[in-house]
Design an enzyme around this catalytic site. Structure first.
Site, PDB file in Angstrom:
ATOM      1  N   ARG A   5      -0.799  15.028  12.885  1.00  0.00           N
ATOM      2  CA  ARG A   5       0.101  14.702  11.538  1.00  0.00           C
ATOM      3  C   ARG A   5       0.598  16.074  10.765  1.00  0.00           C
ATOM      4  NH1 ARG A   5      -1.254   9.365  10.464  1.00  0.00           N
ATOM      5  NH2 ARG A   5       0.809   9.364   9.016  1.00  0.00           N
ATOM      6  N   CYS A  64      -4.999  12.481  13.027  1.00  0.00           N
ATOM      7  CA  CYS A  64      -5.636  11.095  13.230  1.00  0.00           C
ATOM      8  C   CYS A  64      -5.310  10.491  14.333  1.00  0.00           C
ATOM      9  CB  CYS A  64      -5.151  10.226  12.071  1.00  0.00           C
ATOM     10  SG  CYS A  64      -3.435   9.749  12.085  1.00  0.00           S
ATOM     11  N   LYS A  78       0.847  -1.227   0.152  1.00  0.00           N
ATOM     12  CA  LYS A  78       0.164   0.004  -0.057  1.00  0.00           C
ATOM     13  C   LYS A  78       0.914   1.080   0.061  1.00  0.00           C
ATOM     14  CE  LYS A  78      -1.778   1.660   3.932  1.00  0.00           C
ATOM     15  NZ  LYS A  78      -1.366   2.825   4.375  1.00  0.00           N
ATOM     16  N   ASN A  79       1.887   1.203   0.843  1.00  0.00           N
ATOM     17  CA  ASN A  79       2.769   2.699   1.148  1.00  0.00           C
ATOM     18  C   ASN A  79       3.745   2.837  -0.045  1.00  0.00           C
ATOM     19  OD1 ASN A  79       1.101   2.914   3.327  1.00  0.00           O
ATOM     20  ND2 ASN A  79       2.604   2.332   4.703  1.00  0.00           N
ATOM     21  N   ARG A  90      -8.627  -0.667   5.031  1.00  0.00           N
ATOM     22  CA  ARG A  90      -7.778   0.392   4.390  1.00  0.00           C
ATOM     23  C   ARG A  90      -6.330  -0.204   3.826  1.00  0.00           C
ATOM     24  NH1 ARG A  90      -6.815   5.652   7.598  1.00  0.00           N
ATOM     25  NH2 ARG A  90      -5.562   5.991   5.844  1.00  0.00           N
ATOM     26  N   VAL A 127       8.541   7.463  16.785  1.00  0.00           N
ATOM     27  CA  VAL A 127       7.955   8.025  15.571  1.00  0.00           C
ATOM     28  C   VAL A 127       6.563   8.760  15.797  1.00  0.00           C
ATOM     29  CG1 VAL A 127       7.327   7.540  13.289  1.00  0.00           C
ATOM     30  CG2 VAL A 127       8.959   6.216  14.053  1.00  0.00           C
ATOM     31  N   ASP A 183       4.769   0.892  12.336  1.00  0.00           N
ATOM     32  CA  ASP A 183       3.543   0.301  11.704  1.00  0.00           C
ATOM     33  C   ASP A 183       3.360  -1.223  12.223  1.00  0.00           C
ATOM     34  OD1 ASP A 183       3.517   1.916   8.541  1.00  0.00           O
ATOM     35  OD2 ASP A 183       2.857   2.586  10.660  1.00  0.00           O
ATOM     36  N   ARG A 186      -4.574  11.038   4.419  1.00  0.00           N
ATOM     37  CA  ARG A 186      -3.786  12.039   4.342  1.00  0.00           C
ATOM     38  C   ARG A 186      -2.584  11.985   3.364  1.00  0.00           C
ATOM     39  NH1 ARG A 186      -0.882  13.946   7.531  1.00  0.00           N
ATOM     40  NH2 ARG A 186       1.090  13.856   7.179  1.00  0.00           N
TER      41      ARG A 186
HETATM   42  C1  EPZ Z   1       4.279   7.284   6.442  1.00  0.00           C
HETATM   43  O1  EPZ Z   1       3.279   8.178   6.867  1.00  0.00           O
HETATM   44  C2  EPZ Z   1       3.255   5.859   6.331  1.00  0.00           C
HETATM   45  N1  EPZ Z   1       1.945   6.357   5.496  1.00  0.00           N
HETATM   46  C3  EPZ Z   1       2.825   5.778   7.924  1.00  0.00           C
HETATM   47  O2  EPZ Z   1       2.123   4.199   7.801  1.00  0.00           O
HETATM   48  C4  EPZ Z   1       3.900   5.464   8.764  1.00  0.00           C
HETATM   49  O3  EPZ Z   1       3.309   4.977   9.954  1.00  0.00           O
HETATM   50  C5  EPZ Z   1       4.739   6.614   8.675  1.00  0.00           C
HETATM   51  O4  EPZ Z   1       5.180   6.841   7.431  1.00  0.00           O
HETATM   52  C6  EPZ Z   1       6.115   6.281   9.436  1.00  0.00           C
HETATM   53  O5  EPZ Z   1       6.761   5.315   9.104  1.00  0.00           O
HETATM   54  C7  EPZ Z   1       2.489   6.062   4.010  1.00  0.00           C
HETATM   55  O6  EPZ Z   1       3.397   5.681   3.786  1.00  0.00           O
HETATM   56  C8  EPZ Z   1       1.192   6.355   3.303  1.00  0.00           C
HETATM   57  P1  EPZ Z   1       6.173  10.484   8.430  1.00  0.00           P
HETATM   58  P2  EPZ Z   1       3.755   9.650   7.155  1.00  0.00           P
HETATM   59  O7  EPZ Z   1       6.106  11.926   7.663  1.00  0.00           O
HETATM   60  O8  EPZ Z   1       4.777   9.981   5.783  1.00  0.00           O
HETATM   61  C9  EPZ Z   1       6.727  13.956  11.747  1.00  0.00           C
HETATM   62  C10 EPZ Z   1       0.143   2.823   7.829  1.00  0.00           C
HETATM   63  O9  EPZ Z   1      -0.340   2.428   8.653  1.00  0.00           O
HETATM   64  N2  EPZ Z   1       6.359  15.062  10.610  1.00  0.00           N
HETATM   65  O10 EPZ Z   1       7.371   9.758   8.074  1.00  0.00           O
HETATM   66  O11 EPZ Z   1       2.682  10.575   7.389  1.00  0.00           O
HETATM   67  C11 EPZ Z   1       5.423  13.052  12.022  1.00  0.00           C
HETATM   68  O12 EPZ Z   1       4.494  13.810  13.132  1.00  0.00           O
HETATM   69  C12 EPZ Z   1       0.634   4.356   7.910  1.00  0.00           C
HETATM   70  O13 EPZ Z   1       0.350   2.443   6.498  1.00  0.00           O
HETATM   71  C13 EPZ Z   1       6.556  16.434  10.873  1.00  0.00           C
HETATM   72  O14 EPZ Z   1       6.606  16.671  11.972  1.00  0.00           O
HETATM   73  O15 EPZ Z   1       4.742   9.870   8.329  1.00  0.00           O
HETATM   74  C14 EPZ Z   1       6.038  11.911  12.668  1.00  0.00           C
HETATM   75  O16 EPZ Z   1       6.268  12.204  13.939  1.00  0.00           O
HETATM   76  C15 EPZ Z   1       0.178   4.988   9.259  1.00  0.00           C
HETATM   77  N3  EPZ Z   1       6.179  17.026   9.977  1.00  0.00           N
HETATM   78  C16 EPZ Z   1       7.326  11.955  11.885  1.00  0.00           C
HETATM   79  O17 EPZ Z   1       7.659  12.898  11.315  1.00  0.00           O
HETATM   80  C17 EPZ Z   1       6.057  16.854   8.777  1.00  0.00           C
HETATM   81  O18 EPZ Z   1       5.662  17.699   7.698  1.00  0.00           O
HETATM   82  C18 EPZ Z   1       7.497  10.665  10.742  1.00  0.00           C
HETATM   83  O19 EPZ Z   1       6.099  10.848  10.031  1.00  0.00           O
HETATM   84  C19 EPZ Z   1       5.809  15.434   8.141  1.00  0.00           C
HETATM   85  C20 EPZ Z   1       5.912  14.507   9.324  1.00  0.00           C
END
Ligand code: EPZ
Length: 424
Positions: free
Chosen positions: A122, A117, A22-23, A398, A328, A306, A93
């Site tokens: 996020r 969420c 998916k990702n 999902r 994370v 995850d 998102r």
């Molecule tokens: C991706 O989400 C995945 N989703 C998530 O999987 C996964 O949990 C996450 O990466 C971490 O591995 C998809 O790939 C569609 P991040 P993403 O940006 O990109 C902070 C699932 O279950 N951050 O790597 O949204 C954030 O708050 C989903 O399949 C900022 O502060 O995660 C977090 O603490 C759930 N500002 C950290 O970075 C930003 O602009 C990592 O988030 C962006 C992120």
């Protein structure tokens, strides 16, 4: 909404085949927006999130078809709609990641700001700051973000955290801007980012470094059709491996890429799970009580957030106390109260879960709160003594293709009570 009814305990046993990621699929479908010709994406799982991303491309007036795991995207150049509605972004998102590619290709675009969420706040500040570095003028008002390409800038983007979404969003946007030369530092290193790089290379983009913390992009898309097969879903694979081990079962998980889960194998071996690991399949067997372990959740190649709810569920019946530090998403613990309703003994102190092993779990009605938490509760229901009901199972549809059939084949009978609007 519907709910699952499960009678436990059951030792999951047999073979399960993993679907496409998916990702990996979501950023690659978003990146098809920058292509000039047809894009064919294979091994795409039939999931609610994938259907939402396809709805978004259709709302932009692209021609998209999806059948038998193949997404076919034919670009549109005339009446492109570059405003993505809130109701689609609210559902997922990752939709936000169409902003950059759209604005790069068509000059400007407007996408709703994603909300929070259940796994935490996020933010998308890294995305917005990165787009500004690339030369976009970004304005935020009335819950929408508008990006206009004013003057493409070469240069370096340093991400404060290795954000998966921000890395993918900025890679794809830079790829669409002819001649731009950009380096992304402190980039996320997940396998899905390497898969996106392979896709962008097929579009003729000069890009290197995905899988490391430094990615270099020279923008520019060549006019040619592209076919790409996405990698296996490592989180789905890890979920089934943990489920077989957590229920004291025995089985083979196939069609995975075992190199994507080294951090999981390390933890499971410490727990005492019997693993035989091949490149594309893993044999799993668990006898006796799991040993307690400490798990440090961190960005790839660390233990994936995850799989945090799922490994926590297995550890609820360990022969001692385990500690899980979530680095994370510090508040990704909404599944804890639900597991406690099933008899687990878990306390949370500043981002760390302390899990004291109990004799066993007992079935109960519980609530799914997000995709992976709901998968963890399903594992708990198979482990537990007695009947469980898992509510809000739309979360699980999902991210887990054919979840009822796949668990059913492992002996984990799930009765789905609800409107059959969801993919089973
Ligand atoms: C991706 O989400 C995945 N989703 C998530 O999987 C996964 O949990 C996450 O990466 C971490 O591995 C998809 O790939 C569609 P991040 P993403 O940006 O990109 C902070 C699932 O279950 N951050 O790597 O949204 C954030 O708050 C989903 O399949 C900022 O502060 O995660 C977090 O603490 C759930 N500002 C950290 O970075 C930003 O602009 C990592 O988030 C962006 C992120």
């Amino acid at each position: 909404m519907g709910y699952f009814k499960v009678n436990g305990p059951v030792k999951l046993h047999g073979e399960v085949e993993i679907s496409g990621s998916k990702n990996a699929s979501l950023p690659i479908i978003a990146a098809s927006l920058i292509s000039f010709d047809e894009v064919v994406i294979e091994n795409v799982p039939d999931l609610l999130d994938i259907r939402t991303m396809i709805d978004i491309l259709e709302s932009i007036n692209f021609n998209v078809s999806f059948s038998d795991g193949v997404v076919r995207v034919r670009p549109e150049f005339e009446n492109v709609n570059t405003n993505v509605p809130y109701e689609l972004v609210r559902k997922m998102r990752a939709s936000f990641n169409v902003l950059g590619p759209l604005a790069a290709r068509y000059g400007k675009a407007k996408v709703a700001l994603p909300g929070g969420c259940s796994i935490g706040v996020r933010p998308v500040n890294f995305h917005i700051e990165g787009l500004e570095k690339l030369g976009f003028e970004v304005t935020i008002e009335h819950g929408f973000v508008e990006a206009k390409l004013v003057k493409p800038n070469n240069g370096k983007i340093i991400l404060p955290k290795p954000s998966v979404g921000a890395t993918e969003h900025l890679m794809t946007t830079a790829a669409a801007i002819e001649g731009i030369e950009v380096v992304i530092e402190n980039a996320a290193m997940e396998p899905e980012i390497v898969d996106l790089q392979e896709f962008l290379r097929k579009l003729g983009v000069e890009i290197e470094g995905a899988g490391t913390s430094r990615i270099r992009i020279k923008g520019g898309v060549k006019r040619k059709a592209v076919v790409h097969k996405v990698i296996p879903d490592r989180i789905e694979a890890g979920t089934y491996v943990i489920a077989i081990a957590a229920t004291g079962g025995e089985g083979v998980v196939k069609n995975l890429d075992s190199e994507h889960l080294n951090s999981l194998w390390e933890v499971l071996e410490k727990i005492g799970v019997d693993l035989r690991i091949d490149k594309n399949k893993v044999y799993v067997k668990m006898e006796g009580k799991p040993k307690p372990v400490d798990v440090n959740v961190s960005p790839y190649p660390g233990f994936p957030t995850d799989l945090q709810p799922q490994i926590m569920t297995l550890l609820t019946v360990a022969s001692g106390t385990s500690y899980i530090k979530e680095n994370v998403f510090q508040t990704r613990f909404l599944h804890v109260d639900e597991l406690k309703r099933m008899g687990a003994d878990i306390e949370i102190t500043d981002g760390t879960a302390i899990i004291k092993g109990v004799e066993g779990l007992s079935g109960a009605p519980v609530n799914g709160t997000d995709l992976r938490a709901t998968a963890a509760l399903l594992i708990a229901a198979f482990m537990a003594n007695g009947k469980s009901e898992i509510h809000h199972v739309e979360h699980i549809f999902r991210g887990y293709e054919n979840v009822c059939k796949k668990f059913g084949k492992l002996g984990g009978k799930i009765e789905y009570v609800g409107v059959k609007e969801y993919i089973e």
